[in-house]
Motif scaffolding. Sequence first.
Motif, PDB file in Angstrom:
ATOM      1  N   UNK A  84      -3.754  11.495  13.341  1.00  0.00           N
ATOM      2  CA  UNK A  84      -4.568  12.343  14.231  1.00  0.00           C
ATOM      3  C   UNK A  84      -3.741  13.304  15.087  1.00  0.00           C
ATOM      4  N   UNK A  85      -2.562  12.905  15.505  1.00  0.00           N
ATOM      5  CA  UNK A  85      -1.722  13.793  16.324  1.00  0.00           C
ATOM      6  C   UNK A  85      -1.303  15.021  15.516  1.00  0.00           C
ATOM      7  N   UNK A  91      -4.593  21.952  14.310  1.00  0.00           N
ATOM      8  CA  UNK A  91      -5.735  22.649  14.909  1.00  0.00           C
ATOM      9  C   UNK A  91      -5.272  23.601  16.015  1.00  0.00           C
ATOM     10  N   UNK A  92      -4.301  23.188  16.824  1.00  0.00           N
ATOM     11  CA  UNK A  92      -3.766  24.073  17.878  1.00  0.00           C
ATOM     12  C   UNK A  92      -3.204  25.356  17.255  1.00  0.00           C
ATOM     13  N   UNK A 113     -13.874  27.123  15.141  1.00  0.00           N
ATOM     14  CA  UNK A 113     -12.601  26.439  15.356  1.00  0.00           C
ATOM     15  C   UNK A 113     -12.056  26.681  16.756  1.00  0.00           C
ATOM     16  N   UNK A 114     -12.453  27.781  17.366  1.00  0.00           N
ATOM     17  CA  UNK A 114     -12.012  28.077  18.733  1.00  0.00           C
ATOM     18  C   UNK A 114     -12.989  27.549  19.768  1.00  0.00           C
ATOM     19  N   UNK A 115     -14.238  27.323  19.362  1.00  0.00           N
ATOM     20  CA  UNK A 115     -15.278  27.003  20.335  1.00  0.00           C
ATOM     21  C   UNK A 115     -15.642  25.520  20.416  1.00  0.00           C
ATOM     22  N   UNK A 116     -15.636  24.849  19.293  1.00  0.00           N
ATOM     23  CA  UNK A 116     -16.070  23.448  19.277  1.00  0.00           C
ATOM     24  C   UNK A 116     -15.010  22.539  19.901  1.00  0.00           C
ATOM     25  N   UNK A 120     -14.184  16.671  18.112  1.00  0.00           N
ATOM     26  CA  UNK A 120     -15.108  16.836  16.992  1.00  0.00           C
ATOM     27  C   UNK A 120     -14.403  17.475  15.795  1.00  0.00           C
ATOM     28  N   UNK A 121     -13.646  18.537  16.045  1.00  0.00           N
ATOM     29  CA  UNK A 121     -12.959  19.234  14.956  1.00  0.00           C
ATOM     30  C   UNK A 121     -11.912  18.347  14.288  1.00  0.00           C
ATOM     31  N   UNK A 122     -11.210  17.554  15.064  1.00  0.00           N
ATOM     32  CA  UNK A 122     -10.211  16.657  14.484  1.00  0.00           C
ATOM     33  C   UNK A 122     -10.905  15.657  13.559  1.00  0.00           C
ATOM     34  N   UNK A 123     -12.039  15.128  13.985  1.00  0.00           N
ATOM     35  CA  UNK A 123     -12.786  14.182  13.142  1.00  0.00           C
ATOM     36  C   UNK A 123     -13.256  14.854  11.846  1.00  0.00           C
ATOM     37  N   UNK A 124     -13.769  16.067  11.951  1.00  0.00           N
ATOM     38  CA  UNK A 124     -14.246  16.794  10.768  1.00  0.00           C
ATOM     39  C   UNK A 124     -13.079  17.117   9.830  1.00  0.00           C
ATOM     40  N   UNK A 125     -11.982  17.582  10.396  1.00  0.00           N
ATOM     41  CA  UNK A 125     -10.816  17.919   9.570  1.00  0.00           C
ATOM     42  C   UNK A 125     -10.238  16.681   8.890  1.00  0.00           C
TER      43      UNK A 125
END
Length: 164
Positions: A84-85, A91-92, A113-116, A120-125
Amino acid sequence: MDGDVVRYRKTNFLTRRVAMPIGEPDGRATPRLERIVAAFRTAGINARAEPQMDAWLRTHAAFEVPLGQAVHAAGGPVALSDDPAAVRGMLRLMRRNLAAMETPPVPRAFAALRALPQKLLVAVLRRFLKSPTAVDSGLSDRSPSTSAELERLAEQLSAPAGAR
């Protein structure tokens, strides 16, 4: 390319819904563009004319370069999903690249990707990285040419706009 033959990935949920964008550098809809799109469709490849091809390519690179580099560093998409890290770091970089773009992302959905929220995005990715779409894609290609291409794209992304 396989000699004179174009090999395209196996059809799945995503490839049926997301058309391959094809466009002229200046965004015009030309007879040549229409012929190319028709040829791809005739071959069974979902394609569409994209009037903002340059912005689409920049958006794709803003997403694909951090994704490809993170997958390569981790040893594959599934290995990345287990860290996850590393996914947060990827993502950053994606967010930084999208924020540095001179135009809005194309397609607009990449603005999410900039707004959510990051969580949540990490889980989806992470879920995406474990999917057959990611596992069976070119993400697992660890060839020197793929690494070189990602390096060159990363340089271009970080270069000032006038230097590209």
